[in-house]
Design a protein around this motif. Structure first.
Motif, PDB file in Angstrom:
ATOM      1  N   GLY A 160       8.568  17.309  55.006  1.00 29.15           N
ATOM      2  CA  GLY A 160       7.223  16.806  55.217  1.00 29.15           C
ATOM      3  C   GLY A 160       6.312  17.014  54.031  1.00 29.15           C
ATOM      4  O   GLY A 160       5.313  17.736  54.108  1.00 29.15           O
TER       5      GLY A 160
ATOM      6  N   ILE B 265       3.615  12.193  54.018  1.00 30.85           N
ATOM      7  CA  ILE B 265       2.981  12.088  55.338  1.00 30.85           C
ATOM      8  C   ILE B 265       1.789  11.138  55.266  1.00 30.85           C
ATOM      9  O   ILE B 265       1.601  10.276  56.141  1.00 30.85           O
ATOM     10  CB  ILE B 265       2.542  13.478  55.838  1.00 30.85           C
ATOM     11  CG1 ILE B 265       3.760  14.374  56.072  1.00 30.85           C
ATOM     12  CG2 ILE B 265       1.728  13.345  57.125  1.00 30.85           C
ATOM     13  CD1 ILE B 265       3.416  15.826  56.374  1.00 30.85           C
TER      14      ILE B 265
ATOM     15  N   LYS C 123       1.070   7.429  57.153  1.00 27.75           N
ATOM     16  CA  LYS C 123      -0.153   7.079  57.880  1.00 27.75           C
ATOM     17  C   LYS C 123      -0.742   5.769  57.365  1.00 27.75           C
ATOM     18  O   LYS C 123      -1.209   4.924  58.145  1.00 27.75           O
ATOM     19  CB  LYS C 123      -1.169   8.209  57.756  1.00 27.75           C
ATOM     20  CG  LYS C 123      -0.765   9.480  58.492  1.00 27.75           C
ATOM     21  CD  LYS C 123      -1.775  10.606  58.288  1.00 27.75           C
ATOM     22  CE  LYS C 123      -1.350  11.867  59.054  1.00 27.75           C
ATOM     23  NZ  LYS C 123      -2.300  12.992  58.845  1.00 27.75           N
TER      24      LYS C 123
ATOM     25  N   SER D 289       8.038  17.641  61.104  1.00 33.00           N
ATOM     26  CA  SER D 289       6.797  17.897  60.378  1.00 33.00           C
ATOM     27  C   SER D 289       5.763  16.866  60.803  1.00 33.00           C
ATOM     28  O   SER D 289       5.977  16.095  61.752  1.00 33.00           O
ATOM     29  CB  SER D 289       7.039  17.790  58.868  1.00 33.00           C
ATOM     30  OG  SER D 289       7.338  16.443  58.521  1.00 33.00           O
ATOM     31  N   GLY D 290       4.678  16.818  60.055  1.00 35.77           N
ATOM     32  CA  GLY D 290       3.683  15.784  60.290  1.00 35.77           C
ATOM     33  C   GLY D 290       4.248  14.391  60.098  1.00 35.77           C
ATOM     34  O   GLY D 290       3.721  13.421  60.654  1.00 35.77           O
TER      35      GLY D 290
ATOM     36  N   GLU E  17       5.796  13.366  63.370  1.00 34.92           N
ATOM     37  CA  GLU E  17       4.714  13.151  64.337  1.00 34.92           C
ATOM     38  C   GLU E  17       4.036  11.806  64.119  1.00 34.92           C
ATOM     39  O   GLU E  17       3.532  11.190  65.060  1.00 34.92           O
ATOM     40  CB  GLU E  17       3.680  14.274  64.223  1.00 34.92           C
ATOM     41  CG  GLU E  17       4.197  15.643  64.643  1.00 34.92           C
ATOM     42  CD  GLU E  17       3.202  16.756  64.343  1.00 34.92           C
ATOM     43  OE1 GLU E  17       2.095  16.458  63.848  1.00 34.92           O
ATOM     44  OE2 GLU E  17       3.535  17.927  64.599  1.00 34.92           O
ATOM     45  N   THR E  18       4.027  11.351  62.878  1.00 36.93           N
ATOM     46  CA  THR E  18       3.337  10.113  62.521  1.00 36.93           C
ATOM     47  C   THR E  18       4.180   8.874  62.797  1.00 36.93           C
ATOM     48  O   THR E  18       3.669   7.862  63.291  1.00 36.93           O
ATOM     49  CB  THR E  18       2.943  10.137  61.028  1.00 36.93           C
ATOM     50  OG1 THR E  18       2.069  11.231  60.791  1.00 36.93           O
ATOM     51  CG2 THR E  18       2.269   8.841  60.614  1.00 36.93           C
TER      52      THR E  18
END
Length: 326
Positions: A80, A85, A89, A106-107, A110-111
């Motif tokens: 991540g 990340i 996004k 990691s982020g 999640e994204t």
């Protein structure tokens, strides 16, 4: 989720809305270089789908206008990386469908809309067909099979079945070669890495991630096709050069460099040939696309480690990474 099934589902979801018109491969550092086989394949085989690689921060700062609802964004980071990340996004905000390749959650996971776990190239137990570059190449090949009926699909899937066996044999073959190479180059301040075509990504990763990052040896990366347009003027009998010779259509460019090095280079002009590593066990129809998959783990797990050992410089040590703000 199995890659073919995932892509079939995505294509079904988008069939009434323009389908998948673009693919972007987004990552930083070695993860970015690991996308090279997929991009190289798409450049040579795709007739209808636009494909482009981006290093993460460039995508964040200057995303392409074509990125939108008909774009598939494949985004890779082992743990991540913050820039990656953020790139995920941005891709998502533009309407792209996002798939992460990851080792640790990691982020990034999640994204992204979908997540595929891969195995680290640096772990001895990892299966070669399960590392990030292999998974990305499989995505590219499968996508073209589903959209354009790519005729090499079955041969490529067979290659994935045997690539780990080829790598294991090459691992043993190169260990004594790497030991001799490392002894010759342990005091070198600069090692130039040369490659072309399907091996260019491996050359790039070997330079920036293995030699520069891990053992702090300066390492320019030169394309064999560009070698005679400037870089060859810096060659002499004392030059430390590492040439990757790929199998495939661009091989004559590497062989031209060999001829020059044999005449003007010295003992530290080193040649690593994919044919010696066993790539011809893969069918000719697709073997070109597996150069990177074979070269990169050999460079990382044999040549880098041996150079680190003789230099008494632990390749896990860093000067700045993880230690200072940057």
């Amino acid at each position: 989720m199995e890659i073919k099934k995932l892509l079939e589902e995505l294509l079904e979801q988008k069939k009434d809305n323009g389908g998948i018109e673009n693919v972007v491969w987004i990552a930083a550092g070695g993860s970015n270089g690991g996308f090279y086989p997929a991009q190289y394949f798409m450049d040579r085989e795709s007739k209808t789908i636009r494909s482009q690689m981006f290093t993460s921060n460039e995508f964040v700062y200057a995303p392409p206008k074509f990125c939108g609802k008909n774009t598939l964004a494949i985004i890779c980071s082992m743990r991540g990386t913050p820039e990656t990340i953020q790139a995920a996004k941005v891709a998502k905000s533009l309407g792209a469908t996002t798939i992460s390749l990851f080792v640790e959650k990691s982020g990034l996971t999640e994204t992204c809309d979908y997540n595929i776990r891969y195995q680290s190239i640096a772990v001895d137990e990892s299966k070669t067909e399960m590392v990030n570059s292999s998974i990305a190449l499989r995505i590219a090949i499968t996508l073209l099979y589903l959209v354009e009926n790519y005729e090499g699909y079955n041969d490529a899937m067979e290659a994935f079945e045997i690539i780990d066996d080829i790598y294991r044999d090459a691992l043993e073959y190169t260990k004594p070669l790497a030991k001799k190479w490392a002894e010759q180059n342990k005091d070198e301040k600069t090692i130039t890495v040369i490659g072309s075509g399907p091996a260019m990504g491996s050359a790039y990763i070997f330079s920036i991630c293995n030699l520069m990052e891990m053992v702090q040896v300066d390492s320019p990366t030169v394309n064999s096709c560009e070698f005679f347009h400037g870089p060859f003027e810096a060659v002499d009998k004392n030059s430390s050069i590492f040439l990757l010779v790929s199998e495939g259509r661009v091989r004559p460019a590497d062989e031209r460099v060999i001829k020059f090095l044999n005449r003007y280079g010295g003992e530290k002009a080193y040649i690593l040939d994919a044919k010696e590593l066993g790539i011809n066990r893969i069918k000719d129809s697709v073997s070109e696309y597996f150069n990177h998959i074979l070269f990169s783990p050999i460079l990382n797990n044999v040549y880098l480690r041996q150079l680190s050992y003789v230099k008494k410089n632990d390749y896990m040590n860093r000067r700045y990474m993880w230690k200072v703000e940057y």
